[in-house]
Every structure is written in C-alpha cells, then in structure tokens.
Design an enzyme around this catalytic site. Sequence first.
Site, mmCIF file in Angstrom:
data_model
loop_
_atom_site.group_PDB
_atom_site.id
_atom_site.type_symbol
_atom_site.label_atom_id
_atom_site.label_comp_id
_atom_site.label_asym_id
_atom_site.label_seq_id
_atom_site.Cartn_x
_atom_site.Cartn_y
_atom_site.Cartn_z
ATOM 1 N N LEU A 135 1.041 -1.231 0.084
ATOM 2 C CA LEU A 135 0.316 0.136 -0.158
ATOM 3 C C LEU A 135 0.968 1.347 -0.121
ATOM 4 C CD1 LEU A 135 -2.670 -1.554 2.773
ATOM 5 C CD2 LEU A 135 -2.874 -0.616 0.067
ATOM 6 N N ASP A 136 0.231 2.211 -0.663
ATOM 7 C CA ASP A 136 1.347 3.565 -0.627
ATOM 8 C C ASP A 136 1.155 4.168 0.418
ATOM 9 O OD1 ASP A 136 0.947 3.537 -3.093
ATOM 10 O OD2 ASP A 136 -0.297 4.824 -3.565
ATOM 11 N N LYS A 137 2.480 5.168 1.317
ATOM 12 C CA LYS A 137 2.780 5.029 2.208
ATOM 13 C C LYS A 137 1.298 6.004 3.105
ATOM 14 C CE LYS A 137 5.843 8.334 5.043
ATOM 15 N NZ LYS A 137 6.926 9.341 5.227
#
Length: 243
Positions: free
Chosen positions: A102-104
């Site tokens: 998942l993106d930051k």
Amino acid sequence: MRIDKLLANMGYGTRKEVKALLKGGNVRINGQPEKSPKTHVDPEQDSVTVLGEEVEYREFIYLMMNKPGDLISATEDAHDMTVIDILQPEDIIFEPFPIGRLDKDTEGLLLITNDGKLNHRLTSPKKDVGKTYYARIDGRVTDEDVEKFSKGVTLDDGYHTKPGELVILSSGDESEIELTITEGKFHQVKRMFEAVGKRVIYLKRIRMGDLELDPELDLGEYRELSDDELNYLFSITNLENTE
Ligand code: URA
C-alpha cells in the site's frame, strides 16, 4: 531442526541465550533433559518443554493490520518507519513481510506473513483476487466514470487496466466511492482516477476478496487472522492450511 534454532525461533532468546537455557538443564525433549544445542528435533512429532512448559512450535504467522498513513509497506526503509517496525518482538522473530504494497499515505487492510507461498499466490496476476478500496475523490464522480472503469482505463504509461467495479457512495464537489480492482499496479487507484481527470484525496483498502478489514482495529493495530479467515485465503489460492 536443531533444538537451539527451534527455541530461538519461538522467542526463547538469541542462540546464545538458548544455549545457556539448555546448559542449565531447563529443556526436555520427550520428557528427557537435553543439554546439547545441536540435537535435532522434529517439531511435528517431538514434545519440547522449557521449564516444564510445552513449546508450541509454529512455522508461519498471519497478521491483519489496519495500516496507518505514515508507514511504508516494506520490511525496512532507509528513511521512514515500516509496518514491520511497529510489530511486537514476539511477532518480528518470525521475520514477516507485508503481502503486496500500500502506498505510504494509504490506510487500511494489510496482510503480513512469513509464508512466501501464500504471498506469491495472493499477489500473482493470475489470481484475480479483488481488492476493494474506499476513497474520497476531489471532484464529482459520475456514472460515466463507472462505465469507463467497467471497461478498464488507460493509465499514464499507456497500460490499459482490467475492469474495475466502481460504486459511487456520494457525489459532489468531493465524492466518496468504493472501487474493486483485481490488479496491483503501482499507484493503481490514484492513476485510474487521474485517467478520468480526478484526484484521490484519501485512500483506504477495506477488503481483499471476502476478507474484510476488522472494524475493531484502530490505525496501527493488528491481530492474527482467525482460522476461518486463513482457511478462506488458502481456499482462494488453492493452498492447504497446514497450521
Ligand atoms: N492504489 C493506489 O493508488 N495506492 C495504493 O496504496 C493501493 C492501490
């Protein structure tokens, strides 16, 4: 497996500490005192006790985390904290890693395991495991977008995505949606909205297949998967649950 490795894996200390534990006569294998760290045991067959307490051996760990929007989905990072950094030491000893990324700044459902086979199967493009995201979008999401997503959209690099199921929860200057996709291209949800001229301002994964993010988990909290959840994951990946 060597008894010192087994005990170290199960959190009884470093190899050195475990050696001292053995030397002190604290460990029994099938009822017999064992002092040598080199002795081999079969974790499936042999009974191992430390200070009279049975050691329950397990190879794999399966966790569900509600990922907060300030951690990297990786095992280590030169600059930022990772999702592994916030695990308890007794979980870190299993050397787990996140399944997919998942993106930051993305929150929500993240599975963490040390089971490479399950990871491989769940992230394989051949397995069409749907991943459902809740998002807030800057701009009005329309039925036309729903139609476009259902045919797949062309991303900035020319890649045409597989169909995505877009559900509009509310539409206005800012809209709320749920989107289910079966792929995991880099920044895919954000780029799919960019492809229709809109911007994701908040993103949270809420489901993988039928596996829901536990609403009891606050951001940054995690728990082990239940037997039912694990069996479900194994069933959709054609693997057997041997835990
Ligand atoms: N799509 C994105 O754009 N970001 C994520 O973190 C997951 C899917």
